[in-house]
Design a protein around this motif. Structure first.
Motif, short mmCIF file in Angstrom:
data_model
loop_
_atom_site.label_atom_id
_atom_site.label_comp_id
_atom_site.label_asym_id
_atom_site.label_seq_id
_atom_site.Cartn_x
_atom_site.Cartn_y
_atom_site.Cartn_z
N ILE A 1 1.32 -9.32 3.26
CA ILE A 1 0.28 -10.15 2.66
C ILE A 1 -0.04 -9.59 1.28
O ILE A 1 -0.36 -8.40 1.16
CB ILE A 1 -0.99 -10.18 3.53
CG1 ILE A 1 -0.68 -10.69 4.94
CG2 ILE A 1 -2.08 -11.04 2.87
CD1 ILE A 1 -1.84 -10.59 5.90
N PRO A 2 0.07 -10.42 0.24
CA PRO A 2 -0.30 -9.92 -1.09
C PRO A 2 -1.73 -9.37 -1.08
O PRO A 2 -2.64 -9.99 -0.54
CB PRO A 2 -0.20 -11.17 -1.98
CG PRO A 2 0.75 -12.06 -1.26
CD PRO A 2 0.52 -11.81 0.20
N GLY A 3 -1.89 -8.20 -1.65
CA GLY A 3 -3.22 -7.56 -1.67
C GLY A 3 -3.41 -6.53 -0.58
O GLY A 3 -4.38 -5.79 -0.58
N ALA A 4 -2.46 -6.49 0.38
CA ALA A 4 -2.56 -5.52 1.47
C ALA A 4 -1.72 -4.28 1.14
O ALA A 4 -0.84 -4.33 0.28
CB ALA A 4 -2.07 -6.14 2.78
N ILE A 5 -2.02 -3.18 1.85
CA ILE A 5 -1.17 -1.99 1.75
C ILE A 5 -0.11 -2.13 2.83
O ILE A 5 -0.44 -2.42 3.98
CB ILE A 5 -2.00 -0.72 2.04
CG1 ILE A 5 -3.18 -0.61 1.07
CG2 ILE A 5 -1.11 0.53 2.01
CD1 ILE A 5 -4.22 0.42 1.50
N HIS A 6 1.16 -1.95 2.49
CA HIS A 6 2.20 -2.09 3.51
C HIS A 6 2.70 -0.73 3.98
O HIS A 6 3.19 0.07 3.17
CB HIS A 6 3.37 -2.93 2.99
CG HIS A 6 4.35 -3.28 4.08
ND1 HIS A 6 4.04 -4.15 5.11
CD2 HIS A 6 5.62 -2.84 4.33
CE1 HIS A 6 5.07 -4.25 5.94
NE2 HIS A 6 6.04 -3.47 5.49
N VAL A 7 2.56 -0.45 5.26
CA VAL A 7 3.13 0.75 5.86
C VAL A 7 4.27 0.27 6.77
O VAL A 7 4.02 -0.34 7.80
CB VAL A 7 2.07 1.50 6.70
CG1 VAL A 7 2.71 2.67 7.45
CG2 VAL A 7 0.93 2.01 5.82
#
Lengths: 169, 637
Positions: free
Chosen positions: B361-367
Motif C-alpha cells: 500500500i503506498p504510504g506504508a512501510i513494507h517488511v
C-alpha cells in the motif's frame, strides 16, 4: 423590488461523462416503488424524461424539457392538456389524447410517448423533491438546479477570472 | 454540536461513533465520508448491467427498455449478469484458496526444516486430515505425513485424476452424489477459477444457466480452499479451544506498545503473538507496560480463537483503530485492508506495515515477510512499533472506554469435546435430541463483513436478537462474529436477556457439564472467514449422524452486511451445500430477472439451497425462520 427568480435545470456543457445516472435516477423517481432494484422489474417500465445524447465519441449531453416560457407544446396542444403551473409545463394525462402534436413541435425532442398508457410524458421537475432526481444523481455535477441569474453569475465569474488571467500572462 | 449521537445512522457501535466525532474534528476522512461522496452509485453497476470484459465496451444494457437491450457482442442482460457474478465467485475463491496455499507452503517448508519458527501443534489433526485424504499414517513421522499432506493440498489446486479432495472428502456422501449428478464437483481449485475467467471472456459462454452452474462449481472449490485453510492452520497453530477475552476499541492501552494485527492469515500473526511475550522486556525498557497485540478482521479472529488476543474492531471501522492515536503499528497481511488506512495513518502518525508481496500500500512501510525468516521479520516489526511508541509518548490518545467480554474458541473439535462432557459415548446425541424436542429450533450461521451501506452491525444485531429469542442456535465467523462480539453476544451473562428458553437450556446444560458454572455464550464464535468450513463440518457431522444430507437440516446462513467477493463465493458454496442463504445487501444481479429467479428459487430444486436477498433485517429474520421451519417439517419435527 425584484421577484426571486425560478430555478431551472441547467447543463454544464463540459461536464457530462455519459454515465446515464440522470436517466436512471429519473426513471426510478417516476417508478411506482421509487427503489432501483424494484423499479427494474416493474410493469409498465418506468420512463425516464432526461436523455443523454451523444454528440461525438468524446462528448455527450443530457437533454430534458426546458419548460419554455413561450412553450410551443402548450400553444400547439389541441386537447388543452398542457398548462403551466408554477413555472413548470405540465401535461395532464387525463386530457391528453395522444395526438403527438407536442412531440412534433418540441424543439428539444424531449416529450416521450407512453406506449402502454397512450399518453405524452415529460420532465415534471420532480414535484415531490426539493431538487430534481437527475440533478442529485449527476456524479460530475453536470446538471445543476439554479436560477438563470445564479447560473449566469457562475459563468460570468469563470469568464472574468479567465480574462484576468489573460491580462496577467 | 457534533457528538456521538450525530453518527447513529453510521454505526451501532458507540466506540466507533466516538471515534467518528474525533475523525470529524481532526478532519480525517473516513470510509463513511467516501461513501457519501460516491452517492448516487451507478445504476448499471448496481444491477450488474455493465460489462467491461472486452475492449469494445463498456457496454450497458438499459433495463427500462428504451436503450440498448444487449451488449455490443449481443450478450443479453442475463448473460451479462451471470458472467459478472461468476467473476465475483472466482475472485472470492482465489482469495480463500490463496490463503490456504500460503499455509500449505508453510507446512511444507516446516516439514522440510526450512521454516524453524513453525511446528506441528496438532499431531492428532495432522493424522486425521491425512487419513481423510487417504495418506497413510501408520509408523510414519509427523514430518513425513506433513510433507504428504502439504503436497496433497498443493495438488488440489490443479486439474488431476482425482477431484478436489478438500471438497470431495468433506461433505456428506449424499452431497457428493448430488454434486456429481449436477456436474458440480471441482477438478482443481485453480482450474475452476481459471475456467471461470475463460468462460466469461469475450465470446465464450452466453448461456446464463450454464454460467451459474459453473459459478456454483467454483463455489464448491471455494469450500475446498476454506476447509484447507482451517485444517492446515489448525495443524500448524493449534485447534481453537474455549478462550476468554474481550473486544472493542477499549482493549487498546495508552501506556502499552499497541500493535494491531489486520488481514486474514495466521502465518505471520501467530508468530508475532508467540514472540510478543519474549519481547516484553524491550517494551518495558522503552517505558511501556509491555506489548499489547490486538486483532482487526480475520487475522484478529485467528489469534483470538487460538490465543485469546483481544479484538480491537472489525471491517468497516478498521480506520477507527488508527483514529484512537494509540496504535504504534498496524501490521497487515492481505484481504479487506482498505488502502485508506495509509492516509488515515499519515494524518495520525501511525506506521502501517505491509508484509506480503501481493499486498503493498503506498504510504506504508513494507517488511517482506518470509516463513524462512519469520522470527527476524517479526523482530523488525516489533522494532518499528517500539520506535513509534517512543515518538508517541506524552501525546494524547483517544481510546473509548468501551469493551465487551468474549468467550470464543468453538472449533468442531472443541464443540464435540464440550458435548462429550454431556454424553461421553454419543456426543452428538444431546444436540440432535434438543433439535428434535425443539429446544434448538434450528441453526443460523452469521458470516461476512460490515458494509458501509448498512448502519454498522445493525443487521447482525437485529436478526441475531430475533433468532435467539426464537431458540435458534447462532454460530458466527469473520466480521459477522466481530459485530456480534462487540455487542455482547459472546458474553455468557447475556444469555438470560438474549436467548429463548430452549436455547438457554441447551447453552446452560453444556456450559455446566463443562464446569463453567453457567451457560456457553449466546453466539458461538467459529473463527475467521475460512473457518466457515467449521460450520460445514458441524452440519456434515449432524447430517451424517441423522443419516440425511445437509439440505435437509434446519440450518441457514446469513451474510447480513456482506462486502467482499469472498462473501459471494461463500454464499455460493453455502447454496451448493443446500443451505438457505441470506444476503442483507443487494448483489448486482437484479438487472436479470432470470438470474435473480435462478438464485432465489430454481436452484432450490437442484441443490436444496437458495439465496434470500433482503436488506430489511426484520423480514429477513422471518424468512430465515420460515426456512428453518420448512426444514423441520421435512424431517417430521
Amino acid at each position: 423590488m425584484s421577484q426571486s427568480q425560478p430555478k431551472e435545470i441547467f447543463v454544464r456543457l463540459d461536464r457530462c461523462l455519459s454515465c446515464h445516472s440522470c436517466e436512471w435516477a429519473c426513471a426510478v423517481e417516476h417508478s411506482q416503488s421509487k427503489s432501483l432494484h424494484q423499479a427494474v422489474s416493474e410493469t409498465p417500465q418506468p420512463k425516464r424524461r432526461v436523455y443523454v445524447e451523444s454528440i461525438d465519441p468524446n462528448q455527450s449531453l443530457p437533454v430534458l424539457c426546458r419548460h419554455c416560457e413561450e412553450a410551443p407544446c402548450l400553444h400547439a396542444c389541441i386537447a388543452g392538456a398542457i398548462s403551466r403551473v408554477k413555472d413548470v409545463v405540465i401535461t395532464n394525462p387525463g386530457k391528453c389524447i395522444g395526438c403527438w402534436t407536442c412531440v412534433m413541435v418540441c424543439p428539444y425532442g424531449v416529450i416521450g410517448r407512453h406506449l402502454e398508457e397512450h399518453k405524452a410524458y415529460r420532465c415534471d421537475r420532480c414535484p415531490d423533491r426539493a431538487v430534481p432526481a437527475c440533478v442529485t444523481a449527476c456524479p460530475t455535477k453536470a446538471l445543476v438546479y439554479r436560477s438563470a441569474d445564479e447560473y449566469s453569475k457562475g459563468i460570468r465569474q469563470t469568464a472574468a477570472s479567465e480574462m484576468a488571467a489573460g491580462k496577467r500572462s | 454540536m457534533l457528538d456521538e449521537k450525530s453518527f447513529e445512522a453510521l454505526s451501532a457501535d458507540p466506540a466507533v461513533r466516538q471515534m467518528l466525532v474525533k475523525a470529524k474534528e481532526s478532519e480525517v476522512p473516513t470510509v463513511w465520508d467516501r461513501y457519501q461522496a460516491m452517492i448516487p452509485q451507478c445504476g448499471f453497476g448496481e444491477t450488474g448491467l455493465c460489462c467491461r470484459h472486452c475492449l469494445q465496451g463498456p457496454c450497458r444494457i438499459d433495463p427500462f427498455g428504451e436503450g440498448p437491450k444487449t451488449g455490443i457482442c449481443g450478450a443479453s442482460a442475463e448473460t451479462m449478469v451471470a458472467r459478472g457474478l461468476d467473476r465475483a465467485i472466482a475472485a472470492g475463491t482465489a482469495a480463500h484458496s490463496g490463503h490456504a496455499r500460503h499455509l500449505a507452503h508453510t507446512l511444507l517448508k516446516m516439514a522440510q526444516g526450512k521454516a524453524p519458527a513453525y511446528d506441528i501443534k496438532e499431531s492428532g489433526k495432522l493424522k486425521s486430515v491425512a487419513a481423510r485424504l487417504g495418506i497413510s499414517v501408520d509408523g510414519r513421522s509427523d514430518q513425513d505425513i506433513a510433507i504428504d499432506v502439504a503436497k496433497a493440498a498443493l495438488a488440489d489446486f490443479g486439474e488431476k485424476e482425482t477431484p478436489v479432495l478438500w471438497a470431495a472428502t468433506v461433505v456428506t456422501p449424499g452431497r457428493v452424489e448430488t454434486l456429481k449428478k449436477l456436474g458440480l464437483v471441482p477438478k482443481g481449485i485453480d482450474f475452476e477459477v481459471s475456467e471461470i475467467m475463460h468462460r466469461t471472456l469475450y465470446g465464450v459462454d452466453a448461456d446464463p444457466v450454464n454460467l451459474l452452474l459453473a459459478g456454483l462449481r467454483c463455489g464448491v472449490a471455494d469450500l475446498a480452499g476454506c476447509y484447507m485453510g482451517t485444517d492446515l492452520a489448525d495443524i500448524l497453530f493449534g485447534i481453537p479451544k474455549p478462550v476468554v477475552t474481550e473486544t472493542n476499541l477499549g482493549v487498546l492501552k495508552p501506556q502499552a506498545v499497541n500493535i494491531a494485527l489486520h488481514g486474514h492469515n495466521p502465518v505471520l500473526s501467530d508468530i508475532l503473538v508467540t514472540l510478543a511475550a519474549k519481547k516484553d522486556q524491550e517494551a518495558k525498557a522503552a517505558g511501556a507496560t509491555g506489548f499489547n497485540l490486538v486483532g482487526i478482521c480475520c487475522t484478529g479472529n485467528e489469534v483470538l480463537m487460538r490465543h485469546g488476543v483481544p479484538a480491537c474492531t472489525h471491517s468497516v471501522s478498521q480506520e477507527m483503530a488508527i483514529v484512537t492515536g494509540a496504535l504504534d503499528a498496524m501490521v497487515v497481511d492481505y484481504q479487506c485492508i482498505m488502502p485508506s488506512v495509509a492516509a488515515v495513518a499519515e494524518c495520525i502518525g501511525t506506521p502501517i506495515v505491509t508484509t506480503m508481496e501481493i499486498c503493498k500500500i503506498p504510504g506504508a512501510i513494507h517488511v517482506p515477510f518470509s516463513e524462512e525468516e519469520a522470527e527476524a521479520k517479526a523482530g523488525e516489526i516489533f522494532q518499528i512499533a517500539l520506535e513509534n511508541f517512543k515518538r508517541r509518548q506524552n501525546k494524547p490518545t483517544h481510546i473509548p472506554e468501551i469493551k465487551s467480554p468474549v468467550v470464543a474458541g468453538f472449533s468442531l473439535e472443541s464443540i464435540v469435546g464440550a458435548l462429550t462432557k454431556v454424553d461421553a459415548n454419543d456426543p452428538l446425541k444431546p444436540v440432535v435430541d434438543h433439535m428434535k424436542n425443539g429446544n434448538i429450533r434450528g441453526v443460523c450461521l452469521f458470516a461476512g463483513c460490515n458494509n458501509v451501506k448498512v448502519t454498522q452491525d445493525a443487521n447482525f444485531i437485529a436478526i441475531a436478537r430475533k433468532l435467539l429469542k426464537e431458540n435458534v442456535l447462532v454460530l458466527a465467523t469473520g466480521c459477522g462474529a466481530g459485530a456480534l462480539m462487540r455487542h455482547g453476544f459472546m458474553d455468557p451473562k447475556n444469555v438470560e436477556e438474549l436467548c429463548g428458553p430452549g436455547i438457554k437450556a441447551v447453552l446452560t446444560a453444556i456450559g455446566e457439564a463443562n464446569g463453567l458454572g453457567g451457560p456457553l455464550p449466546p453466539v458461538l464464535h467459529l473463527g475467521s472467514c475460512v473457518d466457515n468450513s467449521r460450520a460445514v463440518a458441524l452440519a456434515v457431522a449432524v447430517a451424517n449422524y441423522l443419516g440425511v444430507d445437509t439440505d435437509k437440516l434446519p440450518v441457514v446462513a446469513s451474510a447480513a452486511e456482506a462486502v467482499s467477493e469472498k462473501a459471494v463465493s461463500i454464499g455460493a458454496y453455502a447454496v451448493a451445500a443446500g443451505l438457505p442463504t441470506h444476503v442483507g445487501v443487494m448483489i448486482p444481479v437484479t438487472g436479470s430477472a432470470l438470474v435473480t429467479k435462478v438464485l432465489t428459487e430454481t436452484v432450490k430444486d437442484l441443490t436444496g439451497g437458495y439465496f434470500i436477498v433482503d436488506p430489511d433485517p426484520e423480514s429477513a429474520a422471518q424468512k430465515l425462520l420460515a426456512a428453518i421451519d420448512e426444514r423441520r417439517a421435512g424431517l417430521g419435527l
